[in-house]
Design a protein around this motif. Structure first.
Motif, PDB file in Angstrom:
ATOM      1  N   LEU A   1      -7.454   2.386  -3.538  1.00 29.56           N
ATOM      2  CA  LEU A   1      -6.122   1.784  -3.576  1.00 29.56           C
ATOM      3  C   LEU A   1      -5.993   0.699  -2.510  1.00 29.56           C
ATOM      4  O   LEU A   1      -5.420  -0.357  -2.763  1.00 29.56           O
ATOM      5  CB  LEU A   1      -5.039   2.838  -3.348  1.00 29.56           C
ATOM      6  N   GLY A   2      -6.525   0.988  -1.331  1.00 25.61           N
ATOM      7  CA  GLY A   2      -6.510  -0.007  -0.266  1.00 25.61           C
ATOM      8  C   GLY A   2      -7.269  -1.256  -0.663  1.00 25.61           C
ATOM      9  O   GLY A   2      -6.814  -2.378  -0.432  1.00 25.61           O
ATOM     10  N   ALA A   3      -8.427  -1.061  -1.273  1.00 25.68           N
ATOM     11  CA  ALA A   3      -9.228  -2.202  -1.717  1.00 25.68           C
ATOM     12  C   ALA A   3      -8.495  -3.000  -2.803  1.00 25.68           C
ATOM     13  O   ALA A   3      -8.542  -4.237  -2.807  1.00 25.68           O
ATOM     14  CB  ALA A   3     -10.583  -1.723  -2.231  1.00 25.68           C
TER      15      ALA A   3
ATOM     16  N   PRO B   1     -10.847  14.733  -1.445  1.00 26.98           N
ATOM     17  CA  PRO B   1     -10.592  14.044  -2.723  1.00 26.98           C
ATOM     18  C   PRO B   1      -9.428  13.042  -2.635  1.00 26.98           C
ATOM     19  O   PRO B   1      -9.476  11.987  -3.266  1.00 26.98           O
ATOM     20  CB  PRO B   1     -10.248  15.180  -3.689  1.00 26.98           C
ATOM     21  N   LEU B   2      -8.416  13.382  -1.840  1.00 28.08           N
ATOM     22  CA  LEU B   2      -7.295  12.456  -1.666  1.00 28.08           C
ATOM     23  C   LEU B   2      -7.764  11.173  -0.984  1.00 28.08           C
ATOM     24  O   LEU B   2      -7.405  10.071  -1.396  1.00 28.08           O
ATOM     25  CB  LEU B   2      -6.174  13.119  -0.861  1.00 28.08           C
ATOM     26  N   LEU B   3      -8.588  11.307   0.040  1.00 27.44           N
ATOM     27  CA  LEU B   3      -9.134  10.125   0.712  1.00 27.44           C
ATOM     28  C   LEU B   3      -9.945   9.269  -0.263  1.00 27.44           C
ATOM     29  O   LEU B   3      -9.855   8.043  -0.235  1.00 27.44           O
ATOM     30  CB  LEU B   3     -10.002  10.532   1.896  1.00 27.44           C
TER      31      LEU B   3
ATOM     32  N   HIS C   1       0.763   9.069  -4.962  1.00 23.69           N
ATOM     33  CA  HIS C   1      -0.195  10.166  -4.760  1.00 23.69           C
ATOM     34  C   HIS C   1       0.330  11.201  -3.774  1.00 23.69           C
ATOM     35  O   HIS C   1      -0.410  12.059  -3.301  1.00 23.69           O
ATOM     36  CB  HIS C   1      -1.536   9.603  -4.290  1.00 23.69           C
ATOM     37  N   GLY C   2       1.610  11.085  -3.434  1.00 26.07           N
ATOM     38  CA  GLY C   2       2.249  12.099  -2.620  1.00 26.07           C
ATOM     39  C   GLY C   2       2.088  11.950  -1.116  1.00 26.07           C
ATOM     40  O   GLY C   2       2.376  12.883  -0.376  1.00 26.07           O
ATOM     41  N   VAL C   3       1.628  10.790  -0.659  1.00 23.87           N
ATOM     42  CA  VAL C   3       1.502  10.571   0.786  1.00 23.87           C
ATOM     43  C   VAL C   3       2.110   9.226   1.158  1.00 23.87           C
ATOM     44  O   VAL C   3       2.189   8.317   0.334  1.00 23.87           O
ATOM     45  CB  VAL C   3       0.031  10.607   1.282  1.00 23.87           C
ATOM     46  N   SER C   4       2.538   9.132   2.401  1.00 22.33           N
ATOM     47  CA  SER C   4       3.023   7.860   2.907  1.00 22.33           C
ATOM     48  C   SER C   4       1.849   7.093   3.515  1.00 22.33           C
ATOM     49  O   SER C   4       0.784   7.657   3.762  1.00 22.33           O
ATOM     50  CB  SER C   4       4.089   8.090   3.977  1.00 22.33           C
TER      51      SER C   4
ATOM     52  N   PHE D   1       0.831  -1.200   0.000  1.00 25.09           N
ATOM     53  CA  PHE D   1       0.000   0.000   0.000  1.00 25.09           C
ATOM     54  C   PHE D   1       0.868   1.252   0.000  1.00 25.09           C
ATOM     55  O   PHE D   1       0.576   2.217  -0.706  1.00 25.09           O
ATOM     56  CB  PHE D   1      -0.961   0.033   1.190  1.00 25.09           C
ATOM     57  N   ASP D   2       1.946   1.243   0.774  1.00 24.41           N
ATOM     58  CA  ASP D   2       2.835   2.403   0.849  1.00 24.41           C
ATOM     59  C   ASP D   2       3.374   2.757  -0.530  1.00 24.41           C
ATOM     60  O   ASP D   2       3.424   3.934  -0.900  1.00 24.41           O
ATOM     61  CB  ASP D   2       3.985   2.117   1.823  1.00 24.41           C
ATOM     62  N   ALA D   3       3.763   1.755  -1.305  1.00 26.80           N
ATOM     63  CA  ALA D   3       4.280   2.005  -2.653  1.00 26.80           C
ATOM     64  C   ALA D   3       3.222   2.676  -3.521  1.00 26.80           C
ATOM     65  O   ALA D   3       3.522   3.607  -4.280  1.00 26.80           O
ATOM     66  CB  ALA D   3       4.740   0.695  -3.288  1.00 26.80           C
ATOM     67  N   ARG D   4       1.985   2.239  -3.378  1.00 23.83           N
ATOM     68  CA  ARG D   4       0.903   2.843  -4.177  1.00 23.83           C
ATOM     69  C   ARG D   4       0.559   4.241  -3.694  1.00 23.83           C
ATOM     70  O   ARG D   4       0.284   5.137  -4.488  1.00 23.83           O
ATOM     71  CB  ARG D   4      -0.339   1.955  -4.128  1.00 23.83           C
ATOM     72  N   ALA D   5       0.543   4.451  -2.394  1.00 23.19           N
ATOM     73  CA  ALA D   5       0.179   5.760  -1.831  1.00 23.19           C
ATOM     74  C   ALA D   5       1.222   6.812  -2.178  1.00 23.19           C
ATOM     75  O   ALA D   5       0.881   7.966  -2.429  1.00 23.19           O
ATOM     76  CB  ALA D   5       0.002   5.650  -0.316  1.00 23.19           C
ATOM     77  N   ARG D   6       2.504   6.419  -2.211  1.00 22.86           N
ATOM     78  CA  ARG D   6       3.566   7.376  -2.546  1.00 22.86           C
ATOM     79  C   ARG D   6       3.350   8.001  -3.908  1.00 22.86           C
ATOM     80  O   ARG D   6       3.709   9.152  -4.138  1.00 22.86           O
ATOM     81  CB  ARG D   6       4.933   6.698  -2.479  1.00 22.86           C
TER      82      ARG D   6
END
Length: 151
Positions: free
Chosen positions: A106-108, A98-100, A28-31, A21-26
């Protein structure tokens, strides 16, 4: 099958899920840690920093640094607590929503990837078993039980 192997598998699976998940979230600019803060705030809008640190099981200073970065990014705002002038209440900004909405799917996706071609019945059984484990551990609290007669 031993209990140690179940604990290891649970821990290792959780670690791999977090990493993926961290790799995917990065992208989008967040950890992942920032995502956890944003998600927790979406469920506990107006919580104070100490309460959120407790909820996330992190040190208050660690959370403070994360909130600083999220505030600088325009995603979180601190508001004075009307009941305690030393405390801050945390709120999501309009820019966070919108980020949420982008990160939730992505989590799903990561969970779907992890479960792969697992049959629906097995997915349901896994969900039920993990819920029982969580409930068992939550009901007993975080402190180890003392032996009877121990001081």
């Amino acid at each position: 099958m031993t209990q140690d192997s179940i604990a290891f598998l649970l821990g290792d699976s959780a670690r791999l899920l977090r990493r993926r998940f961290d790799a995917r979230a990065r992208a989008h600019g967040v950890s992942r840690a920032q995502w956890q803060v944003l998600f927790a705030l979406s469920r506990n809008e107006g919580i104070n920093q100490a309460g959120l640190a407790d909820y996330l099981e992190v040190e208050t200073i660690t959370l403070c640094r994360m909130i600083d970065r999220l505030q600088e990014a325009g995603l979180v705002e601190r508001r004075a607590d009307p009941a305690d002038r030393r405390a801050w209440r945390l709120h999501l900004t309009e820019a966070a929503h919108p980020l949420l909405e982008t990160l939730r799917p992505l989590g799903a996706e990561v969970v779907d990837e992890a479960l792969g071609d697992m049959e629906p019945a097995l997915r349901e059984a896994l969900h039920s078993a993990l819920s029982v484990i969580r409930n068992n551990l939550s009901a007993r609290g975080s402190e180890p039980r003392r032996a009877l007669g121990a001081a």
